[in-house]
Design a protein around this motif. Structure first.
Motif, PDB file in Angstrom:
ATOM      1  N   LEU A  20       0.843  -1.192   0.000  1.00  8.91           N
ATOM      2  CA  LEU A  20       0.000   0.000   0.000  1.00  8.91           C
ATOM      3  C   LEU A  20       0.880   1.244   0.000  1.00  8.91           C
ATOM      4  N   GLY A  21       0.779   2.042  -1.068  1.00 12.67           N
ATOM      5  CA  GLY A  21       1.582   3.261  -1.164  1.00 12.67           C
ATOM      6  C   GLY A  21       2.743   3.087  -2.117  1.00 12.67           C
ATOM      7  N   PRO A  65      -7.468  -0.040   0.091  1.00 13.93           N
ATOM      8  CA  PRO A  65      -6.539  -0.844   0.897  1.00 13.93           C
ATOM      9  C   PRO A  65      -7.175  -2.173   1.328  1.00 13.93           C
ATOM     10  N   ALA A  77       3.281  -1.468   3.842  1.00  8.42           N
ATOM     11  CA  ALA A  77       2.801  -0.122   3.537  1.00  8.42           C
ATOM     12  C   ALA A  77       3.934   0.874   3.676  1.00  8.42           C
ATOM     13  N   ILE A  88      -5.190   4.318   5.681  1.00  2.00           N
ATOM     14  CA  ILE A  88      -5.103   3.065   4.919  1.00  2.00           C
ATOM     15  C   ILE A  88      -5.263   1.826   5.794  1.00  2.00           C
ATOM     16  N   ALA A  95      -7.053  -1.512   5.504  1.00  2.00           N
ATOM     17  CA  ALA A  95      -6.461  -2.842   5.318  1.00  2.00           C
ATOM     18  C   ALA A  95      -6.939  -3.847   6.360  1.00  2.00           C
ATOM     19  N   ASP A 107       4.577  -1.915   8.544  1.00  2.41           N
ATOM     20  CA  ASP A 107       4.485  -0.512   8.141  1.00  2.41           C
ATOM     21  C   ASP A 107       5.862   0.131   8.021  1.00  2.41           C
ATOM     22  N   THR A 109       6.296   3.309   6.888  1.00  2.00           N
ATOM     23  CA  THR A 109       6.180   4.761   7.015  1.00  2.00           C
ATOM     24  C   THR A 109       7.038   5.241   8.185  1.00  2.00           C
TER      25      THR A 109
END
Length: 300
Positions: A20-21, A65, A77, A88, A95, A107, A109
């Motif tokens: 995702l992303g 997502p 992600a 998301i 998700a 994740d 991020t």
């Protein structure tokens, strides 16, 4: 031409994964997962990017997502900030709504330790594992599949995710409990902020003194002053080139996270706070998207 560099992948059992992303980091990271033999479904806020990724790497793209995460063993992600991440992960189209108990959300991020702990709790209530796993290595590291990943979460989930994530990693290390990955990334950014300011002052001083700064960097780069920043950014700083790399806007976001956390834990960060304000000066000069090494512009 492929958007990712050649890499030899460690053997890993093929998994059904989602990513995702698809920004400057996520796009090549997802590409390495596909090249390593995993079945990849992608989601991006602007669907055209997802379609471009599928055209290059195969797999499939989904509109939400939740749809991308449905049936995935691991969902990766990489988005912009805490709010993007919540958007998301949570809610009817998030998700977690599509993931099965036993699945893992990883994740990448750079976000707050608070949101990592919050989402770990939300996932755990559904029988889903959550690993906070911010990365270092920048766009080049993502394209070459050589990111350094620092993780927070449970050992069992980490052990399942690691062989898959090594498709885009040089190192993938469990640092501790939920949030520990994000806290480690904050330490990384504190180190970089001070280093880049020191390098900026050194180069600006040497130029004012009339030295051949490329030669100076060659010489002192073989001694105790050597650093990744000097090796990879010193000569571009001398040449006044900054149209690449990790943007000032993102560094300010990261340093904001650092300074917020320091208020909570009582750490004293005088140099980091000062360099954050210097980056604000670069933003006011129009340098929002320039590389972090553009800090030297203040001194010229």
């Amino acid at each position: 031409m492929s958007s990712i560099g050649a890499k030899s992948y460690e053997p890993a059992t093929p998994k059904k994964v989602a990513f995702l992303g698809l920004g400057v980091m996520g796009y090549p990271m997802a590409g390495h997962l596909a090249k390593a033999g995993h079945s990849v479904t992608v989601y991006n806020r602007t669907p055209a990017k997802g379609e471009a990724w599928v055209a290059e790497f195969g797999g499939s793209a989904r509109q939400t997502p939740r749809e991308a995460a449905t049936g995935a063993d691991i969902v990766f992600a990489c988005v912009g900030n805490d709010d993007d991440l919540r958007a998301i992960v949570l809610g009817a189209d998030g998700a977690l709504a599509g993931m099965q108990p036993g699945a893992i959300f990883v994740d990448h991020t750079t976000a707050s330790a608070d949101v990592a702990r919050e989402l770990y709790g939300a996932a755990k209530n559904l029988g889903i594992a959550f690993v906070d796993a911010p990365v270092s290595g920048g766009q080049a590291g993502a394209q070459n599949g050589l990111l350094t990943v620092m993780c927070g979460g449970d050992q069992a989930a980490f052990d399942v995710a690691r062989p898959v994530a090594m498709a885009f990693s040089r190192a993938f290390t469990l640092m501790g409990a939920p949030g520990a990955g994000q806290l480690t990334k904050m330490v990384n950014q504190i180190c970089i902020a001070g280093l880049v300011q020191g390098l900026s002052e050194a180069i600006a001083f040497g130029q004012k003194a009339g030295l051949d700064m490329n030669l100076v960097l060659d010489v002192i780069g073989k001694g105790a002053a050597q650093s990744w920043q000097m090796d990879n950014r010193g000569k571009t700083m001398v040449a006044d080139k900054f149209d690449f790399g990790f943007a000032v806007d993102w560094m300010r976001k990261d340093l904001g996270l650092v300074l917020d956390e320091a208020k909570r834990n009582g750490a004293r960060l005088p140099v980091t706070a000062l360099v954050d304000q210097f980056y604000a000066d670069v933003q006011s000069m129009g340098g929002n998207r320039l590389d972090t090494s553009s800090l030297i512009k203040r001194l010229r």
